[in-house]
Design a protein around this motif. Structure first.
Motif, PDB file in Angstrom:
ATOM      1  N   CYS A  28       6.299  -1.243   2.499  1.00  0.00           N
ATOM      2  CA  CYS A  28       6.368  -0.987   1.265  1.00  0.00           C
ATOM      3  C   CYS A  28       6.730  -2.447   0.576  1.00  0.00           C
ATOM      4  O   CYS A  28       7.834  -2.668   0.943  1.00  0.00           O
ATOM      5  CB  CYS A  28       7.067   0.203   0.662  1.00  0.00           C
ATOM      6  SG  CYS A  28       7.112   0.205  -1.243  1.00  0.00           S
ATOM      7  N   GLY A  30       7.540  -2.681  -2.477  1.00  0.00           N
ATOM      8  CA  GLY A  30       8.420  -2.638  -3.409  1.00  0.00           C
ATOM      9  C   GLY A  30       9.818  -2.233  -2.860  1.00  0.00           C
ATOM     10  O   GLY A  30      10.679  -2.930  -3.641  1.00  0.00           O
ATOM     11  N   CYS A  31      10.209  -1.833  -1.955  1.00  0.00           N
ATOM     12  CA  CYS A  31      11.368  -1.555  -1.396  1.00  0.00           C
ATOM     13  C   CYS A  31      11.491  -1.966   0.028  1.00  0.00           C
ATOM     14  O   CYS A  31      12.761  -1.866   0.611  1.00  0.00           O
ATOM     15  CB  CYS A  31      11.650   0.042  -1.600  1.00  0.00           C
ATOM     16  SG  CYS A  31      10.939   1.319  -0.656  1.00  0.00           S
ATOM     17  N   GLY A  67       4.446   2.174  -1.229  1.00  0.00           N
ATOM     18  CA  GLY A  67       4.561   3.491  -0.433  1.00  0.00           C
ATOM     19  C   GLY A  67       4.467   4.711  -1.569  1.00  0.00           C
ATOM     20  O   GLY A  67       5.012   4.377  -2.680  1.00  0.00           O
ATOM     21  N   CYS A  70       7.862   6.453  -1.769  1.00  0.00           N
ATOM     22  CA  CYS A  70       8.994   5.658  -2.204  1.00  0.00           C
ATOM     23  C   CYS A  70       9.023   4.787  -3.470  1.00  0.00           C
ATOM     24  O   CYS A  70       9.802   4.747  -4.333  1.00  0.00           O
ATOM     25  CB  CYS A  70       9.492   4.905  -1.082  1.00  0.00           C
ATOM     26  SG  CYS A  70       8.300   3.694  -0.826  1.00  0.00           S
ATOM     27  N   CYS A  71       8.003   4.474  -3.797  1.00  0.00           N
ATOM     28  CA  CYS A  71       7.893   3.759  -5.127  1.00  0.00           C
ATOM     29  C   CYS A  71       6.549   4.070  -5.916  1.00  0.00           C
ATOM     30  O   CYS A  71       6.738   3.832  -6.905  1.00  0.00           O
ATOM     31  CB  CYS A  71       7.605   2.133  -4.681  1.00  0.00           C
ATOM     32  SG  CYS A  71       9.195   1.407  -4.068  1.00  0.00           S
TER      33      CYS A  71
HETATM   34 ZN    ZN Z   1       8.923   1.515  -1.645  1.00  0.00          ZN
END
Ligand code: ZN
Length: 139
Positions: A28, A30-31, A67, A70-71
């Motif tokens: 991901c 993002g994270c 993801g 998750c994000c």
């Molecule tokens: Zn993420």
């Protein structure tokens, strides 16, 4: 809303390639979570509404691989919550006025339920780097 510009296949592939770790696979952006076979979504970094040049072609820089769990989803959730919050306030203000438009969306309750924290999912702050230093990937 169908006005959004979509990434071309080429750009989409570039984004996925960028988010592809040679050993662990897609992570991901993002994270940093390793996604493996988990679903992901290539998202627009900027909201299209904020862009001035609508005709400009989207490039890999305009997108990020997130993801879904998750994000991507949490971001959507926040939006929904904010909108719901505003609606609730409005309803209160209008004193629950009954009119043809007050049918409650059944979809909203679904979202609320989903909002409950799942003990199953990992915290979204787990960074890619910390996983590699430990050398172990779960899943
Ligand atoms: Zn993420």
């Amino acid at each position: 809303m169908m006005a959004r510009r979509e990434f071309t296949k080429t750009v989409y592939a570039q984004i996925v390639k960028r988010a592809m770790h040679p050993v662990h696979g897609v992570f991901c952006e993002g994270c940093g979570l390793i996604l493996g076979k988990k679903p992901y979504h290539v998202d627009h970094i900027k909201a299209d509404g904020l862009e001035i040049e609508k005709s400009a072609k989207l490039t890999a820089d305009d997108g990020q691989l997130l993801g879904v769990e998750c994000c991507h989803k949490p971001k959507t959730k926040v939006d929904v919550t904010v909108i719901a919050e505003a609606k609730r306030r409005e309803e209160k203000h209008l004193g629950m006025k009954r009119s043809k438009g007050t049918i409650k969306s059944p979809g909203f309750r679904e979202v609320e339920k989903e909002h409950a924290p799942s003990s199953k999912s990992l915290p979204p702050r787990k960074l890619f780097r910390s996983i590699t230093t430990r050398g172990a990937i779960v899943g």
